[in-house]
Design a protein around this motif. Sequence first.
Motif, PDB file in Angstrom:
ATOM      1  N   ALA A 344       0.948  -1.162  -0.009  1.00  0.00           N
ATOM      2  CA  ALA A 344       0.001  -0.036  -0.137  1.00  0.00           C
ATOM      3  C   ALA A 344       1.127   1.153  -0.109  1.00  0.00           C
ATOM      4  CB  ALA A 344      -1.024  -0.045   1.175  1.00  0.00           C
ATOM      5  N   LEU A 345       0.428   2.272  -0.548  1.00  0.00           N
ATOM      6  CA  LEU A 345       1.190   3.395  -0.622  1.00  0.00           C
ATOM      7  C   LEU A 345       0.602   4.732   0.312  1.00  0.00           C
ATOM      8  CD1 LEU A 345       1.164   3.976  -4.385  1.00  0.00           C
ATOM      9  CD2 LEU A 345       3.006   3.076  -3.049  1.00  0.00           C
ATOM     10  N   SER A 346       1.350   5.473   0.887  1.00  0.00           N
ATOM     11  CA  SER A 346       1.000   6.603   1.834  1.00  0.00           C
ATOM     12  C   SER A 346       0.264   7.543   0.980  1.00  0.00           C
ATOM     13  CB  SER A 346       2.168   7.195   2.231  1.00  0.00           C
ATOM     14  OG  SER A 346       3.069   7.735   1.198  1.00  0.00           O
ATOM     15  N   PRO A 347      -0.948   8.446   1.955  1.00  0.00           N
ATOM     16  CA  PRO A 347      -1.472   9.368   1.112  1.00  0.00           C
ATOM     17  C   PRO A 347      -0.626  10.321   0.333  1.00  0.00           C
ATOM     18  CG  PRO A 347      -2.287   8.815   3.333  1.00  0.00           C
ATOM     19  CD  PRO A 347      -0.780   8.099   3.093  1.00  0.00           C
ATOM     20  N   ALA A 348      -1.380  11.139  -0.663  1.00  0.00           N
ATOM     21  CA  ALA A 348      -0.628  12.140  -1.327  1.00  0.00           C
ATOM     22  C   ALA A 348      -0.213  13.272  -0.367  1.00  0.00           C
ATOM     23  CB  ALA A 348      -1.614  12.655  -2.445  1.00  0.00           C
ATOM     24  N   PRO A 349       1.024  13.761  -0.709  1.00  0.00           N
ATOM     25  CA  PRO A 349       1.754  14.639   0.436  1.00  0.00           C
ATOM     26  C   PRO A 349       1.057  16.211   0.205  1.00  0.00           C
ATOM     27  CG  PRO A 349       3.134  14.379  -1.573  1.00  0.00           C
ATOM     28  CD  PRO A 349       1.620  13.529  -1.826  1.00  0.00           C
ATOM     29  N   ALA A 350       0.950  16.851   1.157  1.00  0.00           N
ATOM     30  CA  ALA A 350       0.537  18.410   1.069  1.00  0.00           C
ATOM     31  C   ALA A 350       2.051  19.050   0.468  1.00  0.00           C
ATOM     32  CB  ALA A 350       0.671  18.915   2.370  1.00  0.00           C
ATOM     33  N   VAL A 351       1.552  20.478  -0.086  1.00  0.00           N
ATOM     34  CA  VAL A 351       2.753  21.047  -0.946  1.00  0.00           C
ATOM     35  C   VAL A 351       3.865  21.242   0.214  1.00  0.00           C
ATOM     36  CG1 VAL A 351       2.930  23.138  -2.090  1.00  0.00           C
ATOM     37  CG2 VAL A 351       1.026  21.975  -2.246  1.00  0.00           C
ATOM     38  N   ASP A 352       4.862  21.066  -0.290  1.00  0.00           N
ATOM     39  CA  ASP A 352       6.216  21.155   0.552  1.00  0.00           C
ATOM     40  C   ASP A 352       6.242  20.375   1.622  1.00  0.00           C
ATOM     41  OD1 ASP A 352       8.783  22.446   0.242  1.00  0.00           O
ATOM     42  OD2 ASP A 352       8.275  23.644   1.945  1.00  0.00           O
ATOM     43  N   ALA A 353       5.532  19.312   1.813  1.00  0.00           N
ATOM     44  CA  ALA A 353       5.293  18.606   2.997  1.00  0.00           C
ATOM     45  C   ALA A 353       6.832  18.105   3.432  1.00  0.00           C
ATOM     46  CB  ALA A 353       4.476  17.451   2.894  1.00  0.00           C
ATOM     47  N   ASP A 354       7.746  18.018   2.495  1.00  0.00           N
ATOM     48  CA  ASP A 354       8.806  17.142   2.994  1.00  0.00           C
ATOM     49  C   ASP A 354      10.267  18.536   2.481  1.00  0.00           C
ATOM     50  OD1 ASP A 354       8.428  14.244   3.423  1.00  0.00           O
ATOM     51  OD2 ASP A 354       7.176  15.016   1.459  1.00  0.00           O
ATOM     52  N   GLY A 355       9.745  19.560   2.182  1.00  0.00           N
ATOM     53  CA  GLY A 355      10.729  20.413   1.875  1.00  0.00           C
ATOM     54  C   GLY A 355      11.707  20.786   3.032  1.00  0.00           C
ATOM     55  N   PRO A 356      11.266  20.985   4.158  1.00  0.00           N
ATOM     56  CA  PRO A 356      12.312  21.344   5.273  1.00  0.00           C
ATOM     57  C   PRO A 356      13.222  20.312   5.399  1.00  0.00           C
ATOM     58  CG  PRO A 356      10.135  21.839   6.048  1.00  0.00           C
ATOM     59  CD  PRO A 356       9.969  21.285   4.483  1.00  0.00           C
ATOM     60  N   ALA A 357      12.842  19.039   5.112  1.00  0.00           N
ATOM     61  CA  ALA A 357      13.937  17.895   5.523  1.00  0.00           C
ATOM     62  C   ALA A 357      14.801  17.748   4.421  1.00  0.00           C
ATOM     63  CB  ALA A 357      13.012  16.488   5.491  1.00  0.00           C
ATOM     64  N   VAL A 358      14.223  18.072   3.124  1.00  0.00           N
ATOM     65  CA  VAL A 358      15.165  17.926   1.839  1.00  0.00           C
ATOM     66  C   VAL A 358      16.257  19.102   2.078  1.00  0.00           C
ATOM     67  CG1 VAL A 358      15.328  18.292  -0.692  1.00  0.00           C
ATOM     68  CG2 VAL A 358      13.443  16.930   0.343  1.00  0.00           C
ATOM     69  N   ARG A 359      15.734  20.237   2.264  1.00  0.00           N
ATOM     70  CA  ARG A 359      16.679  21.379   2.301  1.00  0.00           C
ATOM     71  C   ARG A 359      17.781  21.493   3.473  1.00  0.00           C
ATOM     72  NH1 ARG A 359      11.288  23.609   1.432  1.00  0.00           N
ATOM     73  NH2 ARG A 359      11.227  24.478  -0.620  1.00  0.00           N
ATOM     74  N   GLN A 360      17.511  20.362   4.326  1.00  0.00           N
ATOM     75  CA  GLN A 360      18.478  20.116   5.255  1.00  0.00           C
ATOM     76  C   GLN A 360      19.338  18.895   4.992  1.00  0.00           C
ATOM     77  OE1 GLN A 360      16.381  19.669   9.161  1.00  0.00           O
ATOM     78  NE2 GLN A 360      15.559  21.694   8.813  1.00  0.00           N
ATOM     79  N   GLY A 361      19.292  18.528   3.844  1.00  0.00           N
ATOM     80  CA  GLY A 361      20.142  17.342   3.290  1.00  0.00           C
ATOM     81  C   GLY A 361      19.648  16.152   3.493  1.00  0.00           C
ATOM     82  N   MET A 362      18.358  15.983   3.941  1.00  0.00           N
ATOM     83  CA  MET A 362      17.722  14.566   4.081  1.00  0.00           C
ATOM     84  C   MET A 362      16.980  14.403   2.894  1.00  0.00           C
ATOM     85  SD  MET A 362      17.001  14.369   8.210  1.00  0.00           S
ATOM     86  CE  MET A 362      16.543  16.014   8.142  1.00  0.00           C
ATOM     87  N   ALA A 363      17.197  14.336   1.508  1.00  0.00           N
ATOM     88  CA  ALA A 363      16.446  14.346   0.475  1.00  0.00           C
ATOM     89  C   ALA A 363      15.877  13.112   0.178  1.00  0.00           C
ATOM     90  CB  ALA A 363      17.301  14.780  -0.738  1.00  0.00           C
ATOM     91  N   TRP A 364      16.594  11.820   0.387  1.00  0.00           N
ATOM     92  CA  TRP A 364      16.309  10.691  -0.060  1.00  0.00           C
ATOM     93  C   TRP A 364      16.094   9.650   1.177  1.00  0.00           C
ATOM     94  CZ3 TRP A 364      14.496  11.092  -5.024  1.00  0.00           C
ATOM     95  CH2 TRP A 364      15.252  12.163  -5.734  1.00  0.00           C
ATOM     96  N   LYS A 365      15.048   8.692   0.910  1.00  0.00           N
ATOM     97  CA  LYS A 365      15.003   7.771   1.943  1.00  0.00           C
ATOM     98  C   LYS A 365      16.073   6.678   1.987  1.00  0.00           C
ATOM     99  CE  LYS A 365       9.828   7.941   1.667  1.00  0.00           C
ATOM    100  NZ  LYS A 365       8.731   7.221   1.235  1.00  0.00           N
ATOM    101  N   ALA A 366      16.515   6.405   1.081  1.00  0.00           N
ATOM    102  CA  ALA A 366      17.565   5.415   0.962  1.00  0.00           C
ATOM    103  C   ALA A 366      18.801   5.798   0.333  1.00  0.00           C
ATOM    104  CB  ALA A 366      16.810   4.216   0.032  1.00  0.00           C
TER     105      ALA A 366
END
Length: 370
Positions: A344-366
């Motif tokens: 199963a897939l997670s729900p669709a994200p809100a706009v920029d939901a992962d933006g703060p983490a990505v900008r802090q260098g945590m762009a990818w899960k794996a």
Amino acid sequence: MTFHPLRDVRVIDMGLLLPGPVCALHLAWLGADVLKVEPPHGDAGRVLYDGAFFDTYNRGKRSIAIDLKTEQGRAVFLDLADQADILIENFRPGVAERLGIGAGVLQARNPRLIYCAITGFGSGSRASAPAHDLNFLARSGALGLPTTWSGQGRQSTRPAMPIADFGGAAMAVQAILAALFERTRTGNGARIEIAMQEVMLHWIGWRTSADERADERAWTRHLEPANDLYLTADGRGIAIGAIESHLWRGLVAALEDAGAVLPPGAMDWDWQARRIHAQELSDALAIVFAARPLAEWLERLEAAGVPADPVNTPPEAFADPWAIERKLVGDDGWIRPPLPGVGALSPAPAVDADGPAVRQGMAWKAPPLA
């Protein structure tokens, strides 16, 4: 066992509305880590159909909003693209280049990147022409085809599904997977362009070839009256697929057993004969099916081994016992892909939901592929 062949594969989804997002959705279903890059105001699809449109085709993804018209935004994006395996976009040709993020720029920095552009017309004189799904269906000839024997003379109508958008997405997935496989042998990425108009012309090509046959009348309608839609006594539609001779004989036997009167000798008509007598046969079948309700016809034809199905609404289709048996709808009510073991897939994200983490260098899960 969960089937995730694309685990650790990093995908940037820059698609808007349908073709790009649907392509990326299928990669997410296969286990890819999909990061959706949206403009600051979000994908325009978020507001269509009260969000159902966006929520359906963007599950399993994460979101970052980036203003690519700024130096800061481009810097963030380029860093992501340097680490990505696949990028999907469906801009008009030339837009990515004007933003400084075209395939040439990105692949010079990351030669392993598979860059997939889903466009309307690709290159050529119509490269920059604006268009949506309905435009491709119209220009390709798909809407200009006669539809069914029973609908003779009917004007072209808009399909209920965005066929060109889904077709472009499907062909893009196929091309991306092939490029990913080729990369394991060469170490090099690829530049893929999928033109939705070409997809439609590819799919409709057999009809063009058929029009060149000697019998000009042979392809004025789709196949034959035994492969058509009819209305039953309770106003429901039934789809009949009795194309082969043995299925046609089974259909005639079942109809005559129900008291139907068909043209003399119809039982022995082959495919060509049924086409020669098409209008007469179509009219007769319409009268026959209108005499009894849908449920009775389905019961009779199933017993006779004849392909016959109801014209369902989407809710009826997903409530069908077969769909439930196949677990095509998850416990959360969302449609699941027709692939065994896909999680199963997670729900669709809100706009920029992962933006703060990505900008802090945590762009990818794996971690990236070796």
